[in-house]
Design a protein around this motif. Structure first.
Motif, PDB file in Angstrom:
ATOM      1  N   THR A 153      -7.292  26.377 -13.022  1.00 52.67           N
ATOM      2  CA  THR A 153      -7.707  26.629 -11.645  1.00 52.67           C
ATOM      3  C   THR A 153      -8.338  25.412 -11.369  1.00 52.67           C
ATOM      4  O   THR A 153      -8.383  24.910 -12.628  1.00 52.67           O
ATOM      5  N   ALA A 154      -8.028  24.451 -10.352  1.00 58.33           N
ATOM      6  CA  ALA A 154      -8.588  23.262 -11.169  1.00 58.33           C
ATOM      7  C   ALA A 154      -8.019  22.479  -8.885  1.00 58.33           C
ATOM      8  O   ALA A 154      -8.032  22.845  -8.130  1.00 58.33           O
ATOM      9  N   VAL A 155      -8.428  21.432  -8.829  1.00 55.50           N
ATOM     10  CA  VAL A 155      -8.362  20.890  -8.105  1.00 55.50           C
ATOM     11  C   VAL A 155      -6.811  19.560  -8.327  1.00 55.50           C
ATOM     12  O   VAL A 155      -7.074  18.613 -10.071  1.00 55.50           O
ATOM     13  N   SER A 177       3.441  19.904  -2.709  1.00 55.78           N
ATOM     14  CA  SER A 177       3.946  19.022  -2.546  1.00 55.78           C
ATOM     15  C   SER A 177       2.753  18.002  -1.981  1.00 55.78           C
ATOM     16  O   SER A 177       1.451  17.631  -1.940  1.00 55.78           O
ATOM     17  N   CYS A 178       3.861  16.512  -2.899  1.00 55.80           N
ATOM     18  CA  CYS A 178       3.018  15.254  -2.286  1.00 55.80           C
ATOM     19  C   CYS A 178       3.966  14.366  -2.076  1.00 55.80           C
ATOM     20  O   CYS A 178       5.170  13.763  -2.132  1.00 55.80           O
ATOM     21  N   ALA A 179       3.348  13.407  -0.125  1.00 56.29           N
ATOM     22  CA  ALA A 179       4.186  12.559  -0.095  1.00 56.29           C
ATOM     23  C   ALA A 179       3.879  11.885   0.519  1.00 56.29           C
ATOM     24  O   ALA A 179       2.459  11.683   0.221  1.00 56.29           O
ATOM     25  N   ALA A 180       4.759  10.918   0.263  1.00 53.69           N
ATOM     26  CA  ALA A 180       5.001   9.179  -0.107  1.00 53.69           C
ATOM     27  C   ALA A 180       4.928   8.476   1.257  1.00 53.69           C
ATOM     28  O   ALA A 180       5.761   8.930   1.511  1.00 53.69           O
ATOM     29  N   SER A 181       3.835   7.582   1.402  1.00 53.83           N
ATOM     30  CA  SER A 181       4.305   7.028   2.889  1.00 53.83           C
ATOM     31  C   SER A 181       4.009   5.328   1.850  1.00 53.83           C
ATOM     32  O   SER A 181       2.991   5.220   1.620  1.00 53.83           O
ATOM     33  N   GLY A 182       4.803   4.688   3.204  1.00 54.22           N
ATOM     34  CA  GLY A 182       4.188   2.970   2.940  1.00 54.22           C
ATOM     35  C   GLY A 182       5.104   2.347   1.731  1.00 54.22           C
ATOM     36  O   GLY A 182       6.302   2.957   1.975  1.00 54.22           O
ATOM     37  N   ARG A 183       4.721   2.007   1.092  1.00 54.71           N
ATOM     38  CA  ARG A 183       5.234   1.033   0.294  1.00 54.71           C
ATOM     39  C   ARG A 183       6.503   1.730  -0.448  1.00 54.71           C
ATOM     40  O   ARG A 183       5.985   1.406  -2.078  1.00 54.71           O
ATOM     41  N   GLN A 226      -5.663  13.060  -2.270  1.00 57.58           N
ATOM     42  CA  GLN A 226      -7.131  12.523  -1.877  1.00 57.58           C
ATOM     43  C   GLN A 226      -7.329  14.428  -3.091  1.00 57.58           C
ATOM     44  O   GLN A 226      -8.800  14.572  -2.897  1.00 57.58           O
ATOM     45  N   GLY A 227      -6.056  14.792  -3.609  1.00 60.65           N
ATOM     46  CA  GLY A 227      -6.419  16.172  -3.905  1.00 60.65           C
ATOM     47  C   GLY A 227      -5.817  18.129  -3.146  1.00 60.65           C
ATOM     48  O   GLY A 227      -6.573  17.780  -1.803  1.00 60.65           O
ATOM     49  N   THR A 228      -6.130  18.440  -4.218  1.00 62.60           N
ATOM     50  CA  THR A 228      -5.545  20.182  -3.079  1.00 62.60           C
ATOM     51  C   THR A 228      -6.044  20.835  -4.365  1.00 62.60           C
ATOM     52  O   THR A 228      -6.283  21.417  -5.330  1.00 62.60           O
ATOM     53  N   GLN A 229      -6.955  22.142  -3.622  1.00 63.58           N
ATOM     54  CA  GLN A 229      -7.402  22.556  -4.778  1.00 63.58           C
ATOM     55  C   GLN A 229      -6.365  24.120  -4.507  1.00 63.58           C
ATOM     56  O   GLN A 229      -5.639  24.432  -4.203  1.00 63.58           O
ATOM     57  N   VAL A 230      -6.059  23.895  -6.561  1.00 64.14           N
ATOM     58  CA  VAL A 230      -5.565  25.589  -6.851  1.00 64.14           C
ATOM     59  C   VAL A 230      -6.220  26.709  -7.351  1.00 64.14           C
ATOM     60  O   VAL A 230      -6.998  25.915  -8.471  1.00 64.14           O
ATOM     61  N   GLN A 232       0.575  -1.025   0.287  1.00 62.71           N
ATOM     62  CA  GLN A 232       0.253  -0.126   0.129  1.00 62.71           C
ATOM     63  C   GLN A 232       1.084   1.372   0.387  1.00 62.71           C
ATOM     64  O   GLN A 232       2.030   1.521   0.845  1.00 62.71           O
ATOM     65  N   VAL A 233       0.576   2.408  -0.625  1.00 65.91           N
ATOM     66  CA  VAL A 233       1.192   3.753  -1.647  1.00 65.91           C
ATOM     67  C   VAL A 233       0.175   4.535  -0.548  1.00 65.91           C
ATOM     68  O   VAL A 233      -1.324   5.243  -0.618  1.00 65.91           O
ATOM     69  N   GLN A 234       0.076   5.178   0.440  1.00 64.69           N
ATOM     70  CA  GLN A 234      -0.830   6.531   0.616  1.00 64.69           C
ATOM     71  C   GLN A 234       0.151   8.008  -0.205  1.00 64.69           C
ATOM     72  O   GLN A 234       1.921   7.839  -0.056  1.00 64.69           O
ATOM     73  N   LEU A 235      -0.567   8.327   0.090  1.00 64.21           N
ATOM     74  CA  LEU A 235      -0.160  10.013  -1.284  1.00 64.21           C
ATOM     75  C   LEU A 235      -1.427  11.274  -0.096  1.00 64.21           C
ATOM     76  O   LEU A 235      -2.128  11.048  -0.659  1.00 64.21           O
ATOM     77  N   VAL A 236      -0.544  12.296  -0.072  1.00 65.41           N
ATOM     78  CA  VAL A 236      -1.134  13.511   0.456  1.00 65.41           C
ATOM     79  C   VAL A 236      -0.151  15.080   0.127  1.00 65.41           C
ATOM     80  O   VAL A 236       1.046  14.984   0.099  1.00 65.41           O
ATOM     81  N   GLU A 237      -1.150  15.104  -0.782  1.00 64.32           N
ATOM     82  CA  GLU A 237      -1.266  16.548  -1.515  1.00 64.32           C
ATOM     83  C   GLU A 237      -1.555  17.947  -0.288  1.00 64.32           C
ATOM     84  O   GLU A 237      -1.912  17.993   0.595  1.00 64.32           O
ATOM     85  N   SER A 238      -0.265  18.998  -0.237  1.00 60.88           N
ATOM     86  CA  SER A 238      -0.605  20.577   0.016  1.00 60.88           C
ATOM     87  C   SER A 238      -0.362  21.812  -0.393  1.00 60.88           C
ATOM     88  O   SER A 238       0.638  20.998  -1.192  1.00 60.88           O
ATOM     89  N   GLY A 239      -0.430  22.737   0.024  1.00 62.65           N
ATOM     90  CA  GLY A 239       0.498  24.014  -0.595  1.00 62.65           C
ATOM     91  C   GLY A 239      -1.198  24.320  -2.065  1.00 62.65           C
ATOM     92  O   GLY A 239      -0.254  25.055  -2.272  1.00 62.65           O
ATOM     93  N   GLY A 240      -2.638  24.219  -1.818  1.00 61.70           N
ATOM     94  CA  GLY A 240      -2.931  24.386  -2.453  1.00 61.70           C
ATOM     95  C   GLY A 240      -3.552  26.073  -2.027  1.00 61.70           C
ATOM     96  O   GLY A 240      -3.461  26.507  -1.043  1.00 61.70           O
ATOM     97  N   GLY A 241      -4.095  26.740  -2.972  1.00 66.98           N
ATOM     98  CA  GLY A 241      -3.978  27.787  -2.503  1.00 66.98           C
ATOM     99  C   GLY A 241      -5.369  28.809  -3.224  1.00 66.98           C
ATOM    100  O   GLY A 241      -5.277  28.287  -5.050  1.00 66.98           O
ATOM    101  N   LEU A 242      -5.208  30.424  -3.146  1.00 63.65           N
ATOM    102  CA  LEU A 242      -5.940  31.390  -4.443  1.00 63.65           C
ATOM    103  C   LEU A 242      -4.740  31.840  -4.687  1.00 63.65           C
ATOM    104  O   LEU A 242      -3.466  32.335  -3.530  1.00 63.65           O
ATOM    105  N   VAL A 243      -4.491  32.117  -5.661  1.00 60.70           N
ATOM    106  CA  VAL A 243      -2.745  32.874  -6.128  1.00 60.70           C
ATOM    107  C   VAL A 243      -3.841  33.433  -7.456  1.00 60.70           C
ATOM    108  O   VAL A 243      -4.272  33.327  -7.994  1.00 60.70           O
ATOM    109  N   GLN A 244      -3.142  35.118  -7.743  1.00 57.71           N
ATOM    110  CA  GLN A 244      -3.823  36.103  -9.002  1.00 57.71           C
ATOM    111  C   GLN A 244      -2.794  35.428  -9.861  1.00 57.71           C
ATOM    112  O   GLN A 244      -1.870  34.711 -10.022  1.00 57.71           O
ATOM    113  N   ALA A 245      -2.884  35.479 -10.914  1.00 61.32           N
ATOM    114  CA  ALA A 245      -2.513  35.370 -12.640  1.00 61.32           C
ATOM    115  C   ALA A 245      -1.524  36.083 -12.438  1.00 61.32           C
ATOM    116  O   ALA A 245      -0.843  36.803 -12.139  1.00 61.32           O
TER     117      ALA A 245
END
Length: 129
Positions: free
Chosen positions: A91-93, A21-27, A121-125, A1-14
């Motif tokens: 703009t997307a997840v 970031s995408c942190a991986a854990s497990g195998r 799980q996705g992160t919103q940009v 099993q592999v777990q993935l966790v994204e982070s770092g999304g947010g609101l930004v101007q053009a």
């Protein structure tokens, strides 16, 4: 099993920048490569970038080539997506996904979502104009 966790999304101007970031854990030793995908409002999921788990090879969608860059920190089992010159259409997840070494297929990069075995799980940009 592999777990993935994204982070770092947010609101930004053009024209601005964000780093996901995408942190991986497990195998993680079983990972061949990892991809970034995104799904905008009312749109289908689309491929953004791919990186081999060694970090030595990368591949990008034409829509982000020259603006986005993916990389990997081997010591942290973390993958990054540096996004520059952002546009409202970015703009997307954003999702990261991992493909295992044991998955069949002879290409060195993969752009289809079905080619990946684990997803974060996705992160919103959101890019404002």
């Amino acid at each position: 099993q592999v777990q993935l966790v994204e982070s770092g999304g947010g609101l930004v101007q053009a024209g601005g920048s964000l780093r996901l970031s995408c942190a991986a854990s497990g195998r993680t030793v079983s990972i061949y490569g990892a991809g970034w995908f995104r799904q905008g409002p009312g749109k289908e999921r689309e491929f953004v970038a791919f990186i081999t788990w060694s970090g030595l090879r990368t591949y990008y969608a034409d829509s982000v080539k020259g603006r986005f860059a993916t990389s990997r920190d081997n010591s942290k089992n973390t993958m990054y997506l540096q996004m520059n010159s952002l546009k409202p259409e970015d703009t997307a997840v954003y999702y990261c996904a991992a493909r295992l070494v044991t998955s069949s297929g002879g290409a060195w990069y993969y752009t289809g979502g079905n080619s990946y075995d684990y997803w974060g799980q996705g992160t919103q940009v959101t890019v404002s104009s």
